[in-house]
Motif scaffolding. Structure first.
Motif, PDB file in Angstrom:
ATOM      1  N   PHE A  81      54.467  78.162  11.048  1.00  0.00           N
ATOM      2  CA  PHE A  81      53.381  77.773  10.006  1.00  0.00           C
ATOM      3  C   PHE A  81      54.224  76.751   9.158  1.00  0.00           C
ATOM      4  O   PHE A  81      55.374  77.017   8.887  1.00  0.00           O
ATOM      5  CB  PHE A  81      52.783  78.853   9.299  1.00  0.00           C
ATOM      6  CG  PHE A  81      51.978  79.805  10.041  1.00  0.00           C
ATOM      7  CD1 PHE A  81      51.216  79.279  11.012  1.00  0.00           C
ATOM      8  CD2 PHE A  81      52.420  81.203   9.982  1.00  0.00           C
ATOM      9  CE1 PHE A  81      50.522  80.460  11.998  1.00  0.00           C
ATOM     10  CE2 PHE A  81      51.896  82.114  10.830  1.00  0.00           C
ATOM     11  CZ  PHE A  81      50.713  81.630  11.667  1.00  0.00           C
ATOM     12  N   ARG A  82      53.426  75.630   8.579  1.00  0.00           N
ATOM     13  CA  ARG A  82      53.993  74.842   7.850  1.00  0.00           C
ATOM     14  C   ARG A  82      52.937  74.617   6.749  1.00  0.00           C
ATOM     15  O   ARG A  82      51.748  74.432   6.700  1.00  0.00           O
ATOM     16  CB  ARG A  82      54.143  73.388   8.579  1.00  0.00           C
ATOM     17  CG  ARG A  82      54.083  72.166   7.470  1.00  0.00           C
ATOM     18  CD  ARG A  82      54.158  71.000   8.255  1.00  0.00           C
ATOM     19  NE  ARG A  82      55.270  70.970   8.791  1.00  0.00           N
ATOM     20  CZ  ARG A  82      56.347  70.034   8.741  1.00  0.00           C
ATOM     21  NH1 ARG A  82      56.169  69.149   7.879  1.00  0.00           N
ATOM     22  NH2 ARG A  82      57.393  70.180   9.360  1.00  0.00           N
ATOM     23  N   LEU A 134      47.452  75.197   9.066  1.00  0.00           N
ATOM     24  CA  LEU A 134      48.891  75.774   8.943  1.00  0.00           C
ATOM     25  C   LEU A 134      49.720  75.692  10.005  1.00  0.00           C
ATOM     26  O   LEU A 134      51.033  75.763   9.883  1.00  0.00           O
ATOM     27  CB  LEU A 134      48.773  77.136   8.459  1.00  0.00           C
ATOM     28  CG  LEU A 134      48.128  77.595   7.011  1.00  0.00           C
ATOM     29  CD1 LEU A 134      47.979  79.065   6.764  1.00  0.00           C
ATOM     30  CD2 LEU A 134      49.067  77.042   5.784  1.00  0.00           C
ATOM     31  N   ALA A 135      49.135  75.519  11.245  1.00  0.00           N
ATOM     32  CA  ALA A 135      50.079  75.475  12.357  1.00  0.00           C
ATOM     33  C   ALA A 135      51.196  74.130  12.146  1.00  0.00           C
ATOM     34  O   ALA A 135      50.963  72.907  11.673  1.00  0.00           O
ATOM     35  CB  ALA A 135      49.246  75.063  13.640  1.00  0.00           C
ATOM     36  N   LEU A 141      48.101  74.299  16.569  1.00  0.00           N
ATOM     37  CA  LEU A 141      46.938  73.669  15.954  1.00  0.00           C
ATOM     38  C   LEU A 141      45.838  73.712  17.027  1.00  0.00           C
ATOM     39  O   LEU A 141      44.505  73.898  16.527  1.00  0.00           O
ATOM     40  CB  LEU A 141      47.121  72.235  15.516  1.00  0.00           C
ATOM     41  CG  LEU A 141      46.051  71.493  14.880  1.00  0.00           C
ATOM     42  CD1 LEU A 141      46.741  70.286  13.946  1.00  0.00           C
ATOM     43  CD2 LEU A 141      45.147  70.499  15.887  1.00  0.00           C
ATOM     44  N   TYR A 142      45.905  73.429  18.229  1.00  0.00           N
ATOM     45  CA  TYR A 142      44.882  73.573  19.053  1.00  0.00           C
ATOM     46  C   TYR A 142      44.314  74.800  19.385  1.00  0.00           C
ATOM     47  O   TYR A 142      43.164  75.168  19.442  1.00  0.00           O
ATOM     48  CB  TYR A 142      45.527  73.248  20.657  1.00  0.00           C
ATOM     49  CG  TYR A 142      44.576  72.853  21.759  1.00  0.00           C
ATOM     50  CD1 TYR A 142      43.866  71.589  21.605  1.00  0.00           C
ATOM     51  CD2 TYR A 142      44.414  73.657  22.781  1.00  0.00           C
ATOM     52  CE1 TYR A 142      42.874  71.586  22.664  1.00  0.00           C
ATOM     53  CE2 TYR A 142      43.519  73.420  23.874  1.00  0.00           C
ATOM     54  CZ  TYR A 142      42.760  72.330  23.622  1.00  0.00           C
ATOM     55  OH  TYR A 142      41.759  72.009  24.785  1.00  0.00           O
ATOM     56  N   VAL A 268      38.994  64.873  10.267  1.00  0.00           N
ATOM     57  CA  VAL A 268      39.787  64.114   9.097  1.00  0.00           C
ATOM     58  C   VAL A 268      41.423  64.722   8.886  1.00  0.00           C
ATOM     59  O   VAL A 268      42.178  64.030   8.819  1.00  0.00           O
ATOM     60  CB  VAL A 268      38.927  64.289   7.710  1.00  0.00           C
ATOM     61  CG1 VAL A 268      39.600  63.458   6.776  1.00  0.00           C
ATOM     62  CG2 VAL A 268      37.600  63.765   8.201  1.00  0.00           C
ATOM     63  N   TYR A 269      41.337  66.201   8.779  1.00  0.00           N
ATOM     64  CA  TYR A 269      42.788  66.647   8.642  1.00  0.00           C
ATOM     65  C   TYR A 269      43.791  65.989   9.856  1.00  0.00           C
ATOM     66  O   TYR A 269      44.708  65.699   9.521  1.00  0.00           O
ATOM     67  CB  TYR A 269      42.532  68.281   8.951  1.00  0.00           C
ATOM     68  CG  TYR A 269      44.025  68.631   8.994  1.00  0.00           C
ATOM     69  CD1 TYR A 269      44.704  68.782   7.843  1.00  0.00           C
ATOM     70  CD2 TYR A 269      44.350  69.288  10.067  1.00  0.00           C
ATOM     71  CE1 TYR A 269      46.042  69.652   7.870  1.00  0.00           C
ATOM     72  CE2 TYR A 269      45.561  69.893  10.053  1.00  0.00           C
ATOM     73  CZ  TYR A 269      46.424  70.121   8.981  1.00  0.00           C
ATOM     74  OH  TYR A 269      47.726  70.602   9.258  1.00  0.00           O
ATOM     75  N   LEU A 270      42.888  66.229  10.947  1.00  0.00           N
ATOM     76  CA  LEU A 270      43.641  65.984  12.249  1.00  0.00           C
ATOM     77  C   LEU A 270      44.441  64.277  12.239  1.00  0.00           C
ATOM     78  O   LEU A 270      45.661  64.290  12.410  1.00  0.00           O
ATOM     79  CB  LEU A 270      43.064  66.053  13.469  1.00  0.00           C
ATOM     80  CG  LEU A 270      43.838  65.794  14.763  1.00  0.00           C
ATOM     81  CD1 LEU A 270      44.905  66.832  14.983  1.00  0.00           C
ATOM     82  CD2 LEU A 270      42.775  65.576  15.969  1.00  0.00           C
TER      83      LEU A 270
END
Lengths: 637, 99
Positions: A81-82, A134-135, A141-142, A268-270
């Motif tokens: 996680f980041r 958080l990935a 993330l996927y 948008v996050y992506l």
């Protein structure tokens, strides 16, 4: 502190597991378990936020490596996680708004017997959405990306006994699959060209340039366009927008949480997270801005014609996310504002949806605004909170939407050149239309004369204020809608907060900020005035008038479903039909023909077996004679 | 005497045997015709042996006789059992092995 990150996800995940596997025993208390665990996640988020605030702006990236997930030679995927400023913003938005909506749902879903399952799905959604933001690599993330898709599907179709809800859920799932395909292709391309899909090595950060810095522009454009396709699916952007309107079949808290405040902003996050890729691929960025600009007008026009209060708000959501995508496509000029608008939109749009839910709650689940009217007397709290959300979304000076939207319009102009003028013009026009349709919703719902009638069973709705458990979240969100913009802009705090992650650039605005702000406010006033002239000064007809060509088109979502039907469904049908034809004639013809000819031939051959020894002997003698003759002939030659 | 004459004789005997196999129905006669063909072959082997001046052909002729003797035993046994089961030695009567 890093170890808290996993707990953020673990709390709602535990809730989902307990509620979905717990069985009937938990029916009575299920809603409180879900709400409590959601608030627990929010509490962890606040603790982590306080921790980040205490550090240097450059040191605010926490990572937690949980375990190595897949390891095959150079293919390496970790569950890691980041938590940096960008994901922290999302964590607070998701858990904060999510918890409020959990609380609201306790009241809204009070009489639903499948309530426990509803809260299980909501918790599942929170866990998946937190995993998404958080990935630390695209593959994880996927997982979150698919998880929110699943939760969205389950919740849209929550009232599965209604065929329309079941269909809408399937539609959302299918359209999202198209976008998901884009994301999976993007991940494959990343691994093919760079050998990794982890954020750190790929995108860089903390002063280190990532691998994308050395890559060719063509490769990055390809990856960027695939990521954009993914974002279009999840965030309901043109051309994958058609599912969002139908998704309003789900319970209203779902529309507020998933289809307004959080999940639909994942696109948008992506884009913002992949900023390093887009910054180096101007063509992909241009496409992003075009998609954003088209969608913001598309959604706004659709929102103007809908009589269903939730669908009008869905059009508005599409349009507002169009603003965010537009800003995200502008590069470092716009990233911060895209996220700022995303957060303020999370507040006011969730508030508006909860208000709409409160109205429906008091009106026997009626959604047609033509059957509302004059509700401000009956639902004062809903009226005030909805009104504040309304002022925020149209960009009334001083409220949150004003700050964030105005910044996006400024950033669009600051892109420079003809593009800047076109994008800025679209954004300004969008602001006017936003003011129009939101004023229309406001006037049709809360002002004018009452228009509701007893239904065929003689039940007349008795509009009443919703219980406290529903109004408190609405009040909190309304306060957020009012104050967020001011807080974010106070000493440019939000820009300073996100700058280390997204970078920031002022661009070269052809107009001064004051002129653009003035134009934005003027557009808003014009939109409000037109709507007031049409819906405030005249009584609203209870049956929708025929309307102009544009109105009728907008009522049918600008023919998006018809387009999909004609091009994709019909096209697919023709394709399958011709494939079936080829299969039946060509493939089956070859196979069956071979079998038939072998059968026919052996039928003839069988006659040779007549059982007479002497005829067999003749064939033997004949055969040997031919062989000998052939041998002699070959010799002679 | 020219050894080629033996080859002509062998060819004649073989043709008679082959014709007999093809046109006669009685299993015993067919069998005898087969023996005739075998012996025609033996005759060629011996004649060639003489012509080329080595003993290979004569040795193979002995082999043929031994095998033919064994074959006679099996063949006659089959013909006898065939005759016992259907009271006829006609090869055309034994035509059950067909579709």
């Amino acid at each position: 502190m890093e170890n808290l990150i996993a707990l953020l996800i673990a709390a709602p995940l535990l809730g989902a597991a307990v509620l979905l596997c717990g069985g009937r025993r938990l029916d009575a208390v299920g809603q409180w378990i879900g709400t409590l665990l959601s608030f627990a996640s929010f509490a962890f988020g606040v603790v982590l936020f306080a921790d980040l605030l205490g550090k240097d702006p450059e040191q605010r990236t926490l990572t937690q490596h949980l375990f190595s997930w897949i390891q095959v030679e150079s293919f390496q995927a970790d569950v890691a996680f980041r938590l940096d400023q960008l994901s922290m913003t999302f964590v607070l938005l998701i858990t904060g708004v999510g918890s409020l909506i959990h609380l609201y749902s306790v009241g809204y879903m009070e009489h639903d017997e499948r309530r426990r399952r509803f809260f299980g799905y909501l918790n599942l959604f929170l866990a998946a959405m937190l995993l998404l933001v958080l990935a630390d690599n695209y593959l994880l993330l996927y997982v979150g990306w698919e998880g929110v898709g699943l939760a969205s599907y389950l919740l849209i179709g929550f009232w599965q006994h209604k065929p329309s809800a079941a269909t809408a859920a399937k539609k959302a799932f299918l359209v999202n699959r198209v976008g998901d395909m884009g994301l999976s292709i993007a991940i494959m391309l990343m691994f093919l060209w760079f050998g990794t899909f982890a954020f750190g090595p790929l995108l860089g950060g903390e002063g280190e340039p990532g691998m994308v810095g050395d890559a060719s522009e063509g490769k990055l454009t390809a990856i960027g366009l695939m990521l954009l396709l993914a974002a279009c699916g999840k965030s309901a952007q043109v051309p994958l927008q058609s599912w969002l309107g139908d998704a309003m079949e789900g319970p209203t808290p779902v529309s507020a949480l998933i289809h307004a405040a959080t999940m639909v902003t994942a696109g948008v996050y992506l884009i913002v997270r992949s900023g390093a890729i887009f910054n180096a691929a101007p063509d992909a960025q241009l496409v992003v801005t075009i998609v954003g600009a088209v969608t913001l007008l598309f959604g706004a026009i659709v929102g103007c014609a809908k009589d269903d209060i939730k669908k009008a708000l869905a059009g508005s959501t599409m349009s507002q996310i169009g603003y965010m995508v537009l800003a995200a496509g502008l590069g470092p000029i716009g990233y911060v504002f895209a996220i700022m608008h995303l957060v303020t939109h999370g507040f006011f749009k969730a508030g508006l949806f909860l208000g709409a839910g409160s109205v429906m709650h008091g009106m026997n689940d009626e959604v047609d605004m033509r059957k509302y009217g004059g509700l401000r007397k009956y639902m004062p709290v809903t009226f005030v909170t909805f009104g504040l959300g309304y002022l925020a979304i149209i960009g009334f000076p001083g409220l949150s939407g004003f700050f964030s939207k105005d910044k996006i319009i400024e950033a669009a102009f600051a892109k420079g050149g003809t593009e800047g003028w076109i994008l800025g013009g679209c954004a300004l026009l969008g602001a006017a239309i936003t003011a129009f349709y939101m004023t229309r919703v406001m006037l049709m719902t809360f002002f004018g004369e009452k228009r509701w009638q007893p239904d065929e069973n003689g039940n007349e709705p008795h509009p009443h204020e919703s219980p406290k458990v529903m109004t408190i979240p609405m009040i909190v969100l309304a306060v957020g809608s009012v104050a967020a913009g001011f807080l974010f802009n106070w000493q440019s705090s939000f820009i300073h907060w996100l700058e280390p992650i997204t970078g920031h650039d002022h661009g070269h605005a052809p107009l001064s900020a004051g002129v653009i702000t003035g134009a934005t406010v003027a557009c808003m006033v014009i939109g409000v005035a037109i709507a007031y002239g049409q819906y405030g000064r005249r009584p609203v007809p209870a049956v929708a008038p025929r309307g102009s060509v544009l109105t009728r088109a907008a009522r049918r979502d600008l023919y998006q479903d018809d387009f999909n039907h004609v091009v994709l469904v019909r096209g697919g049908e023709h394709l399958t039909r011709s494939l079936v034809y080829v299969d039946h004639t060509l493939v089956d013809g070859v196979v069956n023909g071979t079998a038939a000819s072998v059968g026919g031939l052996s039928g003839r051959m069988r006659r040779l077996q007549n059982g007479f020894v002497r005829s067999y002997a003749v064939s033997m003698f004949g055969g040997v004679a031919i062989l000998i003759a052939a041998t002699l002939l070959m010799r002679a030659v | 005497m020219n050894p080629v004459n033996y080859l002509y004789l062998a060819a004649l005997l073989f043709s008679i045997g082959a014709t007999g196999v093809l046109i006669r129905r009685n299993a015993i006669v067919v069998f005898m015709c087969i023996e005739l063909m075998l012996n025609a072959c033996n005759l060629t082997l011996v004649a060639f042996s003489r012509m080329h001046g080595n003993l290979d052909g004569q040795i193979i002729a002995f082999f043929t006789m031994v095998v033919a003797a064994a074959e006679v035993v099996v063949g006659l046994a089959i013909i006898v059992s065939l005759f016992r089961s259907r009271h006829s030695a006609s090869v055309d009567d034994a035509s059950l092995m067909k579709l």
